[in-house]
Design a protein around this motif. Structure first.
Motif, short mmCIF file in Angstrom:
data_model
loop_
_atom_site.label_atom_id
_atom_site.label_comp_id
_atom_site.label_asym_id
_atom_site.label_seq_id
_atom_site.Cartn_x
_atom_site.Cartn_y
_atom_site.Cartn_z
N SER A 250 0.81 -1.21 0.00
CA SER A 250 0.00 0.00 0.00
C SER A 250 0.85 1.26 0.00
CB SER A 250 -0.91 -0.01 1.23
OG SER A 250 -1.62 1.20 1.30
N GLY A 251 0.27 2.36 -0.50
CA GLY A 251 0.96 3.64 -0.50
C GLY A 251 0.43 4.59 0.54
N ASN A 252 -0.57 4.25 1.30
CA ASN A 252 -1.13 5.11 2.34
C ASN A 252 -0.35 4.93 3.63
OD1 ASN A 252 -3.17 5.96 0.56
ND2 ASN A 252 -4.37 4.14 1.03
N TYR B 265 -9.80 0.98 15.36
CA TYR B 265 -8.51 0.99 14.68
C TYR B 265 -8.43 -0.16 13.68
CZ TYR B 265 -3.52 1.52 13.89
OH TYR B 265 -2.29 1.70 13.30
N PHE B 266 -8.90 -1.34 14.09
CA PHE B 266 -8.91 -2.48 13.18
C PHE B 266 -9.72 -2.13 11.92
CE2 PHE B 266 -10.84 -6.20 11.29
CZ PHE B 266 -9.76 -7.05 11.13
N ASP B 267 -10.91 -1.58 12.11
CA ASP B 267 -11.76 -1.22 10.96
C ASP B 267 -11.08 -0.20 10.06
OD1 ASP B 267 -13.69 -2.94 11.99
OD2 ASP B 267 -14.93 -1.31 12.81
N SER B 268 -10.43 0.78 10.65
CA SER B 268 -9.72 1.80 9.88
C SER B 268 -8.57 1.20 9.06
CB SER B 268 -9.18 2.87 10.84
OG SER B 268 -8.34 3.77 10.18
N VAL B 269 -7.77 0.37 9.70
CA VAL B 269 -6.64 -0.27 9.01
C VAL B 269 -7.15 -1.22 7.93
CG1 VAL B 269 -4.71 -1.88 9.32
CG2 VAL B 269 -5.02 0.03 10.91
N ALA B 270 -8.19 -2.00 8.24
CA ALA B 270 -8.74 -2.93 7.26
C ALA B 270 -9.28 -2.19 6.05
CB ALA B 270 -9.84 -3.78 7.90
N GLU C 196 -8.29 0.86 4.96
CA GLU C 196 -7.21 1.52 4.24
C GLU C 196 -6.23 0.54 3.58
OE1 GLU C 196 -4.04 5.15 4.98
OE2 GLU C 196 -5.63 4.75 6.44
N PHE C 197 -6.00 -0.61 4.23
CA PHE C 197 -4.98 -1.54 3.76
C PHE C 197 -5.52 -2.94 3.47
CE2 PHE C 197 -3.01 1.59 6.57
CZ PHE C 197 -2.16 2.20 5.66
N GLY C 198 -6.81 -3.04 3.22
CA GLY C 198 -7.47 -4.33 3.01
C GLY C 198 -6.83 -5.19 1.95
#
Length: 134
Positions: A15-17, A37-42, A44-46
């Protein structure tokens, strides 16, 4: 964890984010903070998601920060928790750093955190890097 797993956890990134490496001021957080945080990371970087069922971990990669975020799954003794490992450097040295958060019991989280610190030492030896725990 085996040698291949720690290399994958540390260095495979797509990922680039960028994720917030230190989203909370203290390691002890609420279940709601963990889930948020898990939801946010998932989200953005799913596309980088890797599931390690034998270790009860789900790992996401953040290439912008050379980071991997390993979340525990329901069958992990430290759940809910996560450890973020990332490569950082100062003027003269490159480090494998880590930070972690937990919403469950501290002793199993401490073991998880120490297990990752041991992996950092192996990376340090293998790659000639310094290990640094926050």
């Amino acid at each position: 964890m085996n040698k291949c797993l720690f290399l994958v956890l540390l260095f495979v990134s797509l990922s680039g984010n960028a994720a917030d490496i230190k989203p909370f001021p203290r390691a002890k957080i609420s279940v709601e903070q963990w889930q948020g945080y898990f939801d946010s990371v998932a989200k953005e970087f799913g596309e980088t998601k890797r599931v390690y069922e034998e270790h009860n971990l789900v790992v996401f990669s953040d290439d912008a920060q050379r980071a991997n975020i390993a979340f525990t799954t329901i069958n992990h003794p430290a759940h809910p928790a996560w450890v973020t490992r990332y490569v950082t450097q100062d003027n003269e040295s490159v480090y494998v750093a880590q930070i972690g958060y937990f919403a469950g019991e501290e002793p199993p989280f401490a073991k998880l955190f120490k297990d990752y610190a041991k992996l950092n030492e192996k990376v340090k030896e293998h790659m000639g890097l310094e290990a640094w725990d926050k």
